[in-house]
Motif scaffolding. Structure first.
Motif, PDB file in Angstrom:
ATOM      1  N   PRO A  69      -2.046 -75.768  26.027  1.00 22.46           N
ATOM      2  CA  PRO A  69      -2.427 -74.751  25.034  1.00 22.46           C
ATOM      3  C   PRO A  69      -1.544 -74.748  23.791  1.00 22.46           C
ATOM      4  CG  PRO A  69      -2.401 -73.800  27.234  1.00 22.46           C
ATOM      5  CD  PRO A  69      -1.850 -75.192  27.352  1.00 22.46           C
TER       6      PRO A  69
ATOM      7  N   GLU B 208      -2.666 -74.583  19.883  1.00 24.44           N
ATOM      8  CA  GLU B 208      -2.219 -73.482  19.027  1.00 24.44           C
ATOM      9  C   GLU B 208      -1.545 -74.010  17.766  1.00 24.44           C
ATOM     10  OE1 GLU B 208       0.186 -71.199  21.705  1.00 24.44           O
ATOM     11  OE2 GLU B 208      -1.545 -70.598  22.909  1.00 24.44           O
TER      12      GLU B 208
ATOM     13  N   ALA C  79     -11.129 -71.188  16.817  1.00 23.90           N
ATOM     14  CA  ALA C  79     -10.278 -70.176  17.448  1.00 23.90           C
ATOM     15  C   ALA C  79     -10.980 -69.573  18.660  1.00 23.90           C
ATOM     16  CB  ALA C  79      -9.922 -69.088  16.437  1.00 23.90           C
ATOM     17  N   GLY C  80     -12.271 -69.334  18.546  1.00 30.72           N
ATOM     18  CA  GLY C  80     -13.016 -68.807  19.687  1.00 30.72           C
ATOM     19  C   GLY C  80     -13.057 -69.783  20.843  1.00 30.72           C
TER      20      GLY C  80
ATOM     21  N   MET D 171     -10.822 -71.830  21.676  1.00 28.31           N
ATOM     22  CA  MET D 171      -9.521 -71.850  22.368  1.00 28.31           C
ATOM     23  C   MET D 171      -9.471 -70.823  23.492  1.00 28.31           C
ATOM     24  SD  MET D 171      -6.632 -72.447  19.439  1.00 28.31           S
ATOM     25  CE  MET D 171      -5.393 -71.876  20.556  1.00 28.31           C
ATOM     26  N   ASN D 172     -10.295 -69.802  23.416  1.00 32.93           N
ATOM     27  CA  ASN D 172     -10.288 -68.751  24.436  1.00 32.93           C
ATOM     28  C   ASN D 172     -11.224 -69.040  25.604  1.00 32.93           C
ATOM     29  OD1 ASN D 172      -8.439 -66.891  23.152  1.00 32.93           O
ATOM     30  ND2 ASN D 172     -10.020 -66.684  21.595  1.00 32.93           N
ATOM     31  N   LEU D 173     -11.950 -70.147  25.532  1.00 34.03           N
ATOM     32  CA  LEU D 173     -12.826 -70.538  26.634  1.00 34.03           C
ATOM     33  C   LEU D 173     -12.023 -71.293  27.685  1.00 34.03           C
ATOM     34  CD1 LEU D 173     -15.919 -71.781  24.595  1.00 34.03           C
ATOM     35  CD2 LEU D 173     -15.698 -69.626  25.851  1.00 34.03           C
TER      36      LEU D 173
ATOM     37  N   HIS E 259     -10.792 -74.190  30.169  1.00 34.20           N
ATOM     38  CA  HIS E 259     -10.744 -75.652  30.023  1.00 34.20           C
ATOM     39  C   HIS E 259     -11.338 -76.340  31.250  1.00 34.20           C
ATOM     40  CE1 HIS E 259      -8.350 -75.483  26.425  1.00 34.20           C
ATOM     41  NE2 HIS E 259      -7.354 -74.856  27.025  1.00 34.20           N
TER      42      HIS E 259
ATOM     43  N   GLU F  95     -16.279 -75.692  25.925  1.00 30.32           N
ATOM     44  CA  GLU F  95     -15.139 -75.580  25.016  1.00 30.32           C
ATOM     45  C   GLU F  95     -15.054 -76.773  24.066  1.00 30.32           C
ATOM     46  OE1 GLU F  95     -10.504 -76.286  24.593  1.00 30.32           O
ATOM     47  OE2 GLU F  95     -11.676 -77.036  26.269  1.00 30.32           O
TER      48      GLU F  95
ATOM     49  N   THR G 264     -15.527 -76.592  20.046  1.00 26.59           N
ATOM     50  CA  THR G 264     -14.431 -77.047  19.194  1.00 26.59           C
ATOM     51  C   THR G 264     -14.939 -78.088  18.204  1.00 26.59           C
ATOM     52  OG1 THR G 264     -12.800 -76.613  20.921  1.00 26.59           O
ATOM     53  CG2 THR G 264     -12.146 -78.129  19.167  1.00 26.59           C
TER      54      THR G 264
END
Length: 130
Positions: free
Chosen positions: A52, A56, A94-95, A97-99, A101, A107, A111
């Motif tokens: 992560p 980020e 950004a959204g 990244m919250n899914l 993996h 995801e 992306t």
């Protein structure tokens, strides 16, 4: 003399920011696709690339370049469309990244959609400036 050099350097950076951002978008696409393939083939290597912190930092750099390049474009040519398309791409990234993996959440697809929109925004911006 020093301030003139600084001005020339800043002008060079600003004039090339869209190209750098498009390049970063391309690297992000390669990273995402490579991560997905490596995750499918070698779970240990995929785990390293899917850290992560890596994502980020990449998103932070993309946001910084987006603000610099797309913001400069608004000031120079006055068109909001490139910045809007780029901002939508950043939001999707950004959204994503919250899914999870786990491979089933989409995801990677989200992306790639975000990266593609961000690159399109930078390309529109670059064309409007030139």
């Amino acid at each position: 003399m020093a301030s003139r050099m600084q001005t020339n350097t800043l002008d060079w950076i600003e004039s090339h920011a869209d190209r750098w951002a498009i390049g970063l978008s391309g690297l992000c696409m390669v990273h995402c696709l490579t991560s997905a393939v490596l995750l499918a083939l070698l779970s240990t290597a995929g785990g390293l690339l899917l850290n992560p912190l890596f994502h980020e930092i990449g998103l932070t750099i993309a946001i910084g370049l987006g603000i610099l390049a797309l913001g400069r474009g608004i000031v120079q040519h006055g068109y909001m469309m490139p910045a809007s398309v780029g901002a939508l791409g950043l939001g999707i990234m950004a959204g994503a990244m919250n899914l999870p993996h786990d491979g089933s959440s989409g995801e990677t697809v989200w992306t790639l959609v975000g990266v593609g929109l961000l690159a399109l925004g930078h390309d529109l911006n670059r064309r409007a400036v030139n």
